[in-house]
Enzyme design. Sequence first.
Site, short mmCIF file in Angstrom:
data_model
loop_
_atom_site.label_atom_id
_atom_site.label_comp_id
_atom_site.label_asym_id
_atom_site.label_seq_id
_atom_site.Cartn_x
_atom_site.Cartn_y
_atom_site.Cartn_z
N SER A 1 36.26 34.61 41.87
CA SER A 1 35.08 33.94 42.40
C SER A 1 35.12 32.43 42.19
O SER A 1 34.54 31.67 42.97
CB SER A 1 33.81 34.52 41.77
OG SER A 1 33.65 35.86 42.15
N PHE A 2 35.80 31.99 41.16
CA PHE A 2 35.91 30.56 40.87
C PHE A 2 36.57 29.81 42.04
O PHE A 2 36.22 28.67 42.32
CB PHE A 2 36.72 30.36 39.58
CG PHE A 2 36.72 28.97 39.07
CD1 PHE A 2 35.68 28.50 38.28
CD2 PHE A 2 37.77 28.10 39.35
CE1 PHE A 2 35.67 27.21 37.79
CE2 PHE A 2 37.78 26.81 38.88
CZ PHE A 2 36.73 26.36 38.09
N GLU A 3 37.49 30.45 42.72
CA GLU A 3 38.26 29.81 43.80
C GLU A 3 37.58 29.87 45.17
O GLU A 3 38.07 29.29 46.14
CB GLU A 3 39.65 30.45 43.90
CG GLU A 3 40.54 30.20 42.71
CD GLU A 3 40.27 31.10 41.51
OE1 GLU A 3 40.70 30.75 40.40
OE2 GLU A 3 39.62 32.16 41.69
N ALA B 1 31.98 39.06 43.48
CA ALA B 1 31.18 39.53 42.35
C ALA B 1 31.69 38.92 41.06
O ALA B 1 32.90 38.77 40.86
CB ALA B 1 31.23 41.05 42.26
N ASP C 1 32.05 40.12 27.62
CA ASP C 1 31.61 39.90 26.23
C ASP C 1 31.61 38.43 25.84
O ASP C 1 31.30 38.11 24.68
CB ASP C 1 32.52 40.68 25.28
CG ASP C 1 32.38 42.18 25.46
OD1 ASP C 1 31.28 42.63 25.86
OD2 ASP C 1 33.35 42.90 25.21
N THR C 2 31.96 37.53 26.76
CA THR C 2 32.02 36.11 26.42
C THR C 2 31.12 35.31 27.36
O THR C 2 30.60 35.83 28.33
CB THR C 2 33.46 35.57 26.55
OG1 THR C 2 33.83 35.59 27.93
CG2 THR C 2 34.44 36.42 25.75
N HIS D 1 32.15 33.17 29.35
CA HIS D 1 32.96 32.84 30.53
C HIS D 1 32.21 33.20 31.82
O HIS D 1 32.32 32.51 32.82
CB HIS D 1 34.29 33.59 30.45
CG HIS D 1 35.25 33.26 31.54
ND1 HIS D 1 35.86 32.02 31.64
CD2 HIS D 1 35.71 34.00 32.57
CE1 HIS D 1 36.64 32.02 32.71
NE2 HIS D 1 36.58 33.20 33.28
N PHE E 1 26.24 31.81 50.28
CA PHE E 1 26.54 32.37 48.95
C PHE E 1 26.14 33.84 48.89
O PHE E 1 24.97 34.18 48.90
CB PHE E 1 25.80 31.58 47.87
CG PHE E 1 26.17 31.97 46.47
CD1 PHE E 1 27.40 31.61 45.94
CD2 PHE E 1 25.29 32.67 45.68
CE1 PHE E 1 27.75 31.94 44.65
CE2 PHE E 1 25.63 33.02 44.38
CZ PHE E 1 26.85 32.66 43.86
N ARG F 1 24.22 46.94 44.25
CA ARG F 1 23.86 45.79 45.08
C ARG F 1 24.84 45.57 46.24
O ARG F 1 24.58 44.77 47.12
CB ARG F 1 23.79 44.54 44.20
CG ARG F 1 22.63 44.61 43.21
CD ARG F 1 22.51 43.36 42.38
NE ARG F 1 22.19 42.23 43.25
CZ ARG F 1 22.48 40.97 42.94
NH1 ARG F 1 23.09 40.68 41.80
NH2 ARG F 1 22.16 39.99 43.76
#
Length: 107
Positions: free
Chosen positions: A9-11, A33, A38-39, A41, A66, A80
Amino acid sequence: MYVVWVPGSFEIGVVAQRLGSSGRYHAVLCIGAVIRGDTTHYDAVANSAASGVLSAGLKSDVPCIFGVLTCDNMEQALNRAGGKSGNKGVETALTAVKLYDEVLQRG
């Protein structure tokens, strides 16, 4: 319709800007998605994806919609993405059609 897969998703924003700037599309649907782990990030990726899509639309002058799910777990994402909580992909496509019809076509 043309489908482009990205590694994460970052790209999405970078590819959306390239597609929007190509002059071949009336809109770019950004669907994906981000599922909480657990972080922290998750927060960085979700925020970057949203900012990247917004920036792509502004820089390319083509609506980049988006449609990236931001979910706590896989069950929520599946619900979803066509399960009992609706379908974010369909909503994203309808947004593009409405935007094109109501704003861009009519000037």
